[in-house]
Design an enzyme around this catalytic site. Structure first.
Site, PDB file in Angstrom:
ATOM      1  N   SER A  21       0.834  -1.216   0.000  1.00 35.65           N
ATOM      2  CA  SER A  21       0.000   0.000   0.000  1.00 35.65           C
ATOM      3  C   SER A  21       0.868   1.266   0.000  1.00 35.65           C
ATOM      4  O   SER A  21       0.484   2.285  -0.567  1.00 35.65           O
ATOM      5  CB  SER A  21      -0.993   0.004   1.163  1.00 35.65           C
ATOM      6  OG  SER A  21      -0.336   0.148   2.389  1.00 35.65           O
ATOM      7  N   ASN A  22       2.032   1.203   0.618  1.00 37.99           N
ATOM      8  CA  ASN A  22       2.935   2.368   0.538  1.00 37.99           C
ATOM      9  C   ASN A  22       3.449   2.552  -0.881  1.00 37.99           C
ATOM     10  O   ASN A  22       3.555   3.684  -1.371  1.00 37.99           O
ATOM     11  CB  ASN A  22       4.093   2.224   1.533  1.00 37.99           C
ATOM     12  CG  ASN A  22       3.676   2.592   2.939  1.00 37.99           C
ATOM     13  OD1 ASN A  22       3.537   3.773   3.258  1.00 37.99           O
ATOM     14  ND2 ASN A  22       3.438   1.594   3.776  1.00 37.99           N
ATOM     15  N   ARG A  73      22.791 -14.827   2.300  1.00 34.02           N
ATOM     16  CA  ARG A  73      22.342 -13.439   2.374  1.00 34.02           C
ATOM     17  C   ARG A  73      23.157 -12.559   1.425  1.00 34.02           C
ATOM     18  O   ARG A  73      22.638 -11.675   0.760  1.00 34.02           O
ATOM     19  CB  ARG A  73      22.507 -12.931   3.815  1.00 34.02           C
ATOM     20  CG  ARG A  73      22.066 -11.495   4.013  1.00 34.02           C
ATOM     21  CD  ARG A  73      22.429 -11.000   5.395  1.00 34.02           C
ATOM     22  NE  ARG A  73      21.775 -11.745   6.449  1.00 34.02           N
ATOM     23  CZ  ARG A  73      20.517 -11.514   6.835  1.00 34.02           C
ATOM     24  NH1 ARG A  73      19.803 -10.587   6.261  1.00 34.02           N
ATOM     25  NH2 ARG A  73      19.992 -12.212   7.814  1.00 34.02           N
ATOM     26  N   HIS A 117       8.468   2.931   9.242  1.00 32.75           N
ATOM     27  CA  HIS A 117       8.198   2.053  10.376  1.00 32.75           C
ATOM     28  C   HIS A 117       6.887   2.480  11.039  1.00 32.75           C
ATOM     29  O   HIS A 117       6.668   3.683  11.250  1.00 32.75           O
ATOM     30  CB  HIS A 117       9.353   2.141  11.378  1.00 32.75           C
ATOM     31  CG  HIS A 117       9.141   1.269  12.561  1.00 32.75           C
ATOM     32  ND1 HIS A 117       9.325  -0.098  12.516  1.00 32.75           N
ATOM     33  CD2 HIS A 117       8.704   1.548  13.812  1.00 32.75           C
ATOM     34  CE1 HIS A 117       9.024  -0.608  13.696  1.00 32.75           C
ATOM     35  NE2 HIS A 117       8.644   0.369  14.499  1.00 32.75           N
ATOM     36  N   GLY A 151      21.606  -1.438  12.157  1.00 30.37           N
ATOM     37  CA  GLY A 151      20.724  -1.968  13.197  1.00 30.37           C
ATOM     38  C   GLY A 151      19.317  -2.189  12.662  1.00 30.37           C
ATOM     39  O   GLY A 151      19.032  -1.995  11.482  1.00 30.37           O
ATOM     40  N   ASP A 153      15.771  -0.767  12.678  1.00 30.53           N
ATOM     41  CA  ASP A 153      14.986   0.445  12.965  1.00 30.53           C
ATOM     42  C   ASP A 153      15.772   1.447  13.819  1.00 30.53           C
ATOM     43  O   ASP A 153      15.205   2.092  14.709  1.00 30.53           O
ATOM     44  CB  ASP A 153      13.655   0.076  13.655  1.00 30.53           C
ATOM     45  CG  ASP A 153      12.826  -0.867  12.811  1.00 30.53           C
ATOM     46  OD1 ASP A 153      12.853  -0.740  11.582  1.00 30.53           O
ATOM     47  OD2 ASP A 153      12.145  -1.736  13.382  1.00 30.53           O
TER      48      ASP A 153
HETATM   49  C1  GRF Z   1       3.964  -0.752   6.850  1.00 28.77           C
HETATM   50  O1  GRF Z   1       3.212  -0.690   8.028  1.00 28.77           O
HETATM   51  C2  GRF Z   1       5.367  -0.298   7.109  1.00 28.77           C
HETATM   52  O2  GRF Z   1       5.473   0.620   8.147  1.00 28.77           O
HETATM   53  C3  GRF Z   1       6.072  -1.567   7.499  1.00 28.77           C
HETATM   54  O3  GRF Z   1       5.473  -2.557   6.705  1.00 28.77           O
HETATM   55  C4  GRF Z   1       4.146  -2.173   6.364  1.00 28.77           C
HETATM   56  C5  GRF Z   1       4.025  -2.281   4.870  1.00 28.77           C
HETATM   57  O4  GRF Z   1       2.724  -2.083   4.415  1.00 28.77           O
HETATM   58  N1  GRF Z   1       7.494  -1.425   7.308  1.00 28.77           N
HETATM   59  P1  GRF Z   1       2.431  -2.053   2.860  1.00 28.77           P
HETATM   60  O5  GRF Z   1       3.003  -3.332   2.261  1.00 28.77           O
HETATM   61  O6  GRF Z   1       3.084  -0.840   2.293  1.00 28.77           O
HETATM   62  O7  GRF Z   1       0.951  -2.021   2.753  1.00 28.77           O
END
Ligand code: GRF
Length: 217
Positions: A21-22, A73, A117, A151, A153
């Site tokens: 969604s972001n 990794r 975050h 680290g 976050d």
């Molecule tokens: C968000 O809450 C972000 O803060 C975290 O993972 C989630 C991702 O959500 N890092 P989306 O996939 O962007 O909907």
């Protein structure tokens, strides 16, 4: 990584693992002309996730680098780096990307990897920001856009947005409001980077020097 030349739109590589969604908020803001960046590529470490269909619907190139099919990794990180370089990515934007990036990757994109975050860092680090906030009983939580360092976050904070916790909130209802705040905050920070209002550079020791952080003006 070099800085974006004046007058050019920064090229972003968005790393995802799930819903996206972001990513969607970034793509929509870009399409609407309120975010002056180019999303050059979307990379998922998981096949078949919704973020990939969102990228496809927006006509943005995407690919899967499945961590489970890579021997280490380092091999996974190296393949990500190769793909990002191939697409001439300048900024790596983590949007629900559920893998830790190693020192080789972070060194190659020093102070150019950004994450969001779902809590007001340094509170409630880790995977369950909304749940932890609810369990702790805070009245205000929110979200944080920060640089990624070695680290979890812990990187330098670029901006934050507050979200009130209401009586009767569930993890779901709180998460929904945090998500809505995230979408605005991520777009706002990226736009300030694109416009040169938020300047992020590295000192000789590789530590970030940030000018213009805070205050969305
Ligand atoms: C968000 O809450 C972000 O803060 C975290 O993972 C989630 C991702 O959500 N890092 P989306 O996939 O962007 O909907």
């Amino acid at each position: 990584m070099s800085r974006t030349a004046p007058g050019r739109r920064p090229r972003l590589g968005v790393l995802v693992s799930g819903n996206g969604s972001n990513l969607q908020a970034i793509l929509e803001a870009q399409r609407a002309g309120v975010l002056e960046v180019d999303v050059a590529v979307v990379i998922s470490n998981r096949p078949g996730v919704r973020a990939l269909s969102r990228a496809a619907a927006a006509g943005v190139p995407s690919l899967v680098v499945d961590h489970r099919e890579r021997p280490s990794r380092e091999a996974f990180d190296a393949e990500l780096l190769g793909a990002l370089r191939e697409h001439e990515v300048e900024w790596v934007v983590l949007a629900g990307f559920m893998r830790l990036l190693g020192p080789g990757f972070l060194g190659a994109y020093r102070n150019r990897v950004i994450n969001i975050h779902p809590a007001l860092l340094p509170s409630f680090r880790g995977l369950h920001g909304a749940r932890q906030a609810l369990e702790y009983g805070v009245r205000v939580t929110g979200c944080t856009v920060h640089l990624v360092d070695h680290g979890v976050d812990t990187g330098a904070i670029l901006d934050q947005s507050a979200v009130r916790v209401y009586p009767g909130d569930t993890v779901d209802s709180l998460e929904q409001r945090i998500h809505a705040a995230e979408h605005q905050l991520y777009v706002s920070v990226l736009q300030r980077i694109a416009r040169g209002e938020l300047l992020i550079e590295s000192d000789t020791a590789g530590q970030p020097i940030i000018r213009g952080a805070g205050g969305r003006g």
